[in-house]
Each structure stands twice: as C-alpha cells, then as structure tokens.
Design an enzyme around this catalytic site. Structure first.
Site, mmCIF file in Angstrom:
data_model
loop_
_atom_site.group_PDB
_atom_site.id
_atom_site.type_symbol
_atom_site.label_atom_id
_atom_site.label_comp_id
_atom_site.label_asym_id
_atom_site.label_seq_id
_atom_site.Cartn_x
_atom_site.Cartn_y
_atom_site.Cartn_z
ATOM 1 N N ASP A 1 41.756 6.745 49.145
ATOM 2 C CA ASP A 1 42.590 7.898 49.875
ATOM 3 C C ASP A 1 41.435 8.866 50.206
ATOM 4 O OD1 ASP A 1 44.495 9.784 50.828
ATOM 5 O OD2 ASP A 1 45.832 9.757 49.436
HETATM 6 C C1 BGC Z 1 46.949 10.929 52.411
HETATM 7 C C2 BGC Z 1 47.179 9.803 53.156
HETATM 8 C C3 BGC Z 1 46.472 9.705 54.450
HETATM 9 C C4 BGC Z 1 45.430 10.251 54.474
HETATM 10 C C5 BGC Z 1 44.714 10.299 56.088
HETATM 11 C C6 BGC Z 1 45.699 11.636 52.811
HETATM 12 O O1 BGC Z 1 45.606 13.041 52.229
HETATM 13 O O2 BGC Z 1 47.200 11.247 51.042
HETATM 14 O O3 BGC Z 1 48.381 9.541 52.941
HETATM 15 O O4 BGC Z 1 46.754 8.508 55.029
HETATM 16 O O5 BGC Z 1 45.118 11.643 54.150
HETATM 17 O O6 BGC Z 1 45.245 11.463 56.597
#
Ligand code: BGC
Length: 718
Positions: A251
């Site tokens: 993530d």
């Molecule tokens: C979120 C993810 C997301 C990623 C990219 C993160 O902060 O937890 O779900 O896909 O950002 O935007």
C-alpha cells in the site's frame, strides 16, 4: 484452422513467457532490477498521465517491460478531480454485495475494465475486500461484507469481469486492515483461528475462484510485525497456502519501512516508489542482507504481469459512458435493500410527493478518498420523480436547493487552507425545518420521502455521535414528518443513502417504509425511483447486521469509536471477539438485532420446496426450488447456513456456506437453484494442532436469505 494456430500460439506463450521472464532476470543489472520493483516517482510519469493516477511502474524497454498504469478504486476509475475526463461511478462494494449476485459484481468489473482500457489503465487497485468488522470503519463502504464467503465470492465476480479484458485486479488490503484510525501503524492483534477463518478465508476463496493478478499488502502490523515485512504471512501463507500467484504491491507507504525486509517478505512492487528504496535494495543485495533470488523472483513476477496485461495507448478503446451508466443503475437496483414496508410501496404513478432531506436533491453517489469518481452527473431523486410524472412540492425543492448552494459555498469558504478537501468533500449537515412548515406541506402532498445521507472517507473512521447515531435534526425531521403526514392519513418512506449502517432501532417503526440504497453510484436517483415505484422489485439483502445499539457489537469496545487517542484501539487493537464477527456473534449469543444479516423484503413472496442435500467426501451438493407465490415478478436470494455438530471446537451457531439468486420470476414461476459447498468450507482451524479439522457427526443445513429465519432445513452427515 486459424483458430487452432492461434490457440497453439497462446498455449506456447503461456508456457514460454514465465521461462522468458526468468531468463531476463539473469541478464538484468542490479540497477535495472531495483528499478523494476520500485514504482515511478510522480515527476517521472510520462505525459500525458492523468493526475488522478496514483502510481506507475518503471519502463524497461530493453526487456520489453512497459510502464504499467494503476488506478483506484472500488467504485469506478478515479481520475483527477479537476480534469475534464469522466468515468462512471458505480455503487459501493457493500451495495454490490447486497445484490447477493456474483454476476452483478462481474458485470461491474467488466464495465470498469472497459473504461480502464480506454484510459490506458492496466491495474485497477480494486476490489477492496477487508471484512466489515465494525460499521464505523471509514472505508467499510469499499468492502463487501462481515462474512468472508460473501466477500470472497463477490470479489471473485469483480476480478473475473475485469481480468477477462486484460486489466489486472489488485485485491486489497491484505490483511486485517479494518480501521482507518492510525491505519499506517496500528498493530492488529488477532488469534490464528480468527485470522484464518474470518480474515484470510475471503482472500482464499477469491484467489481460488478468480486468480487475481495483483494484491496489495496493508499498512498495519499484525501481532507485532508490520504486514509488509512479514514473510510468513506474505510468502508462506498468501502464496504458499492460499495459492496467490500474482504481483504483490505495498500500500502507498509514505511511512518509512524496512525496504529490504519488504522485498524479502514477498512484496514485488514498492508503491508509490521512492528513489532511496532503489538504493536500499542495491545495498541490501551487495551486503548480503537481501538474497538476490528474492529480487529476481519479484522482477519475474512483474514481468509476467506486464505480459498478461493488455497494453494500449489511452483512447484506443472507445468509452461508452451511457452503456456503463445502465450497468451502474442495474447494480444500484439489485443492491438496494427494502427494510420495511407497511403497505406503502410500491408507490402509485403520478400524484404529489414532498421530498425532505438534503440528499433528496444532492445524492451521495460514492464515498470519498481513493473511492472518489469524477462522474459526468449524479441522478437526483428529485429529478427522477419529476421526470417520472410525480409532482414534487415546489416550495420544499426551492428551499433545499438554495440551502445546498449556500452550504456548499459556506463549506468551501470555511475549509479554505485547511487541506480538508484533499481526501474528501465535507458533507452538508441536514436542514432544520419547523413543524409548522412540515404540517403545511403534509396537507398539500400525497406522501413524503425523507432521504438520509452519510458519506465516509479513507483515512478517518466514522463517529458514534451524529454519524452512526442520527443527529437531533435528523431525528426530529423523521419524527415530525411522520407525525404530520400520519395526522393527514398519509404515508412516509425513508430512503437511506448511507455509506454503512446507522442506528435505526430508535426510529425504524415511525415511517411506513424504509429503502436502503447505500452509496448507489451516479444513477442512484433513477434507481431509487424505479424501486419505489415498483418498476423493479427490491431483491437486495443485507450483507452486514444492523445492531440495536452500537455497544451490542462484539467489536464495539475494541474499535476506536470515540476518536483517536493513544493506547488501545490506536497503537493496537485487540480482535478479542475472535471468530465471532457480525451475525456469527449475534446468532450464537442470541442477541436481538435491528435487522439481521440476509434481511431484505420484496414486493412479492416466495415459496421454498424440494430441498435436496447430498454429502460426498469432497463436497455437499444442495438444490432447492424457489417459486414466486406473489402477484408481481421478482428475484429471490437464497443463503445456505450450516450448523456444525456440537462437541469439539467452539463454533458459531451457523455460518453462510453458499448462496445464489434466482433470475426474475413471474408470478407462479419456479427456479431450482443448485449450490455446492466444498468440504474444506466446513473445517475450522485448530490452533493447538495448527490444522484444519472437520467435525464428525450430523450437520444441520438451513435455507433462507435471512440468517434468523430459515425457510427449510435438512441434515447431512460427515
Ligand atoms: C490506499 C489504497 C490506494 C492507494 C493508492 C492508499 O492510501 O490505502 O487503497 O489504492 O492509496 O491511491
């Protein structure tokens, strides 16, 4: 002939590409390998990249590796908020799951996939499949259910729809990322049994049913170890036991992590990617801290993924927003849950309606954060009523529209400089309307609709006050509208446009009907109208339980319900309810709920008959005939709940083991649904032996969508 040659080539490529990928890593330099596994910095994104795109991989032309483009999110494609480009806002994941129909999830996946191809997107950062452990989780609208089977099956539907087009799905957030408070650092403390039976099971089902090409490791720690650095979890369990064969990306860790440990643990891509991570990887290999074969394995998985993805310059595939809007509307209709209907619905055509509530005029289509979708329009309930030929109260309409304009402008003005708009648009509070005005409106109109709204956003959990519980203004609005209309002998329906569940026990008996449309996507207003008028009979069922009181929830005290503060629920959260999440707790402990898992009404009724159950070594086969016994057409969702024999390990009193939905049945028409429960679904994880064990003896199988209301039962032996 041509087809045979084509198939032979495809087969050869399938066999050869992994080998090619493997051999490439042998010729790659350490610099190239480290570039391959670290996302591109935003400033290095090749133009034109829409600035809503959160990540890309490096382009390594010498090896034929393109830069893969990723997009959020769980309700459609998130593009720039400020740009001109538009994508379709689909209903939230909870809404899609409430259809109890895997085919709906697949259709949505397919529509998202077509839009992804149009925008040159190769990896969708979806579906979100964390378990809805507590309704205050700020992202629970991005997740499917409190039940792992429902979650895994729905995710598989979406993944299959998307990937058949050559767009990768990325199942997220692995694992036990069930709260937003301190989401990057919270230590989730969970028993091995709950981890396997509740939190991993949905992933396992999704992986075996759809082979997702990517997954995302979550920010949090699990039992003291950051998930992204936990090799046992990511390599031994996710890949080894659950059979995940795709690319695992982190993530968007803008928090310092141990890069070497992340790659060694089994991550293949570090996202969004920082230049220093490349240096750390190279140093790690040079000084022996990172085995080079770990890096090679990661590179070859990234290569394999780029071979699977359909790489097309944006614009090559056309965009059909009208067709996708129809998919969105259909999904919104299928996922809406009729919770109450005391002789009010379906509404008659025409007549006059008083529409109360800001959300009757300013519907919330999706949640915010990375689930935001820049859709071209949002269909409003008020507009749908007007175009359907219902006369809506003009004075109320004017009042609300002015209020929405004023409140929007006021919010924007007051929030300036506070950066609150970065993740989410603040939600307008409900308007306080006097009793005397409501009384006048009640005299003039045939019935009332009160729409309640709740948005939610990534990064923050919901609160008890004025969010899970209704605000005083909202409670008064429902009470006063019901009193005034009932005094005139007229009826009231409440439409719930809410991200997740809210407290309902204190007011649910006041209105004559309640329709829960969740966050229904951009076609929400039209979908609500079709359902209220009976153009479509509601067939959605709850995939979460609605408790009578927040504190009835097994996780109530072990969730940051009163906001962030250090200590328990912030630095760490004990999942002390273990496997007793949602209905598993309420039905085992016999605790009354406001609306149970599986609950949902229809405009027609269904009879169940001819239940047949056959247990073999590998599976239990079930068939049941459902007949429409009412006067209008409709669909019926059916759940199979199984109670294990007593003795041995503690078990929930029943668990969902299979589900299916009929097609549209005309009055008198029947359909036989056939379902299979793999024998492995009956096993529980014994922490003492470290093994899955299936209890021997007599099982009881209950059929019926609502967990508290079995329509037929049968027994089988194991
Ligand atoms: C979120 C993810 C997301 C990623 C990219 C993160 O902060 O937890 O779900 O896909 O950002 O935007």
């Amino acid at each position: 002939m041509v087809k045979r040659v084509f198939l032979t080539v495809v087969c050869l490529l399938t066999v050869l590409l992994p080998a090619v990928a493997q051999s490439y890593t042998g010729t790659m330099t350490l610099e190239e390998k480290s570039s391959c596994v670290v996302g591109l910095r935003r400033k290095d994104f090749p133009a034109p990249t829409n600035n809503g795109i959160p990540g890309r991989t490096a382009h390594l032309p010498a090896y034929g590796i393109p830069s893969l483009v990723m997009a959020d999110g769980t309700s459609g494609i998130r593009l720039s908020r400020k740009g001109e480009e538009r994508s379709t806002a689909f209903p939230s994941s909870t809404s899609i799951a409430s259809s109890w129909d895997q085919a709906i999830a697949r259709e949505v996946g397919d529509a998202v996939g077509r839009e992804a191809l149009h925008y040159g997107v190769n990896i969708m950062l979806a579906p979100g499949m964390n378990i809805i452990r507590n309704p205050l989780c700020g992202r629970s609208f991005e997740y499917y259910s409190e039940d792992p089977l429902m979650s895994g099956k729905m995710a598989a539907g979406y993944v299959n729809g998307l990937q058949q087009l050559g767009v990768a799905a990325c199942i997220k957030h692995f694992i036990c990322n069930n709260q937003e408070t301190n989401r990057t650092h919270v230590d989730t403390r969970v028993s091995e049994r709950a981890l396997r039976e509740i939190y991993l099971r949905g992933y396992q089902i999704c992986i075996s049913d759809s082979d997702p090409w990517a997954a995302m490791s979550s920010y949090n720690s699990l039992n003291g170890i950051p998930v992204q650095e936990n090799r046992r979890l990511l390599t031994d369990i996710l890949r080894g036991e659950l059979g995940f064969g795709g690319v695992l990306m982190t993530d968007w860790g803008l928090v310092p992590h141990n890069t070497v440990a992340q790659i060694h643990a089994g991550n293949d891509l570090l996202m969004p990617g920082l230049p220093e991570q490349k240096e750390q990887i190279k140093d790690g290999v040079r000084n022996g801290l990172l085995p080079e074969e770990d890096l090679d394995a990661a590179c070859s998985r990234v290569m394999k993924l780029s071979n699977k993805c359909r790489i097309l310059p944006s614009g090559t595939v056309g965009l059909d927003l009208q067709a996708d809007a129809l998919v969105s509307r259909k999904a919104a209709c299928e996922g809406a849950v009729l919770l109450r209907n005391e002789g009010m619905l379906p509404l008659a055509e025409g007549g006059s309606a008083a529409l109360f509530g800001v959300r009757s005029y300013d519907l919330i289509p999706t949640g915010d954060g990375c689930a935001y979708v820049p859709c071209a329009y949002v269909s409003q309930i008020s507009e749908a009523f007007k175009s359907g030929g219902v006369q809506i109260d003009r004075q109320l309409e004017e009042l609300y529209l002015k209020y929405v304009d004023f409140a929007d402008a006021d919010m924007e003005y007051n929030e300036k400089g506070k950066n609150r708009l970065a993740l989410g648009k603040p939600v307008i509070p409900e308007l306080d309307i006097t009793r005397s005005f409501i009384g006048k409106v009640a005299k003039k109109n045939d019935y009332a609709v009160v729409t309640l709204g709740r948005s939610s956003v990534e990064g923050t959990d919901r609160r008890l006050k004025d969010d899970f519980s209704l605000s005083e203004i909202e409670k008064n609005l429902i009470k006063n509208v019901c009193e005034a209309f009932h005094a005139e002998g007229k009826k009231v329906v409440v439409v719930m446009n809410t991200a997740d569940v809210v407290e309902m026990a204190s007011w649910k008996d006041l209105p004559d009907a309640i329709l829960n449309i969740w966050l229904p996507g951009q076609e929400g207003g039209a979908a609500a109208y079709e359902l209220l008028l009976g153009q479509v009979s509601p067939s959605g069922r709850m995939t979460v339980s609605i408790p009578v009181d927040y504190f009835d929830l097994p996780s109530a005290m072990v969730f940051p319900y009163d906001g962030p503060s250090e200590g328990g629920n912030y630095d760490y959260t004990d999942y002390s309810e273990s496997i007793y999440v949602g209905y598993r707790y309420f039905s085992t402990k016999d605790i009354r709920v406001c609306y149970p898992f599986g609950y949902g009404l229809s405009y027609t009724s269904f009879d169940y008959s001819a239940l047949k159950v056959k247990a073999s070594k590998s599976k239990v086969s079930v068939s049941v005939t459902v007949t429409n016994s009412g006067l209008t057409e409709g669909k019926e969702a059916v759940g199979i709940y199984v109670s294990a024999p007593s003795g041995g390990m503690d078990k929930p009193s029943e668990e969902l083991k299979a589900f299916a939905k009929t097609g549209t049945l005309a009055p008198g028409q029947s359909e036989t649904l056939r379902m299979e429960i793999p024998a492995s679904y009956l096993a529980s994880f014994n922490e003492k032996t470290g093994r899955w064990e299936t209890a021997r003896g007599q099982y009881i199988l209950k059929v019926g969508a609502d967990v508290t209301n079995p329509r037929l039962t049968a027994k089988f032996k194991k």
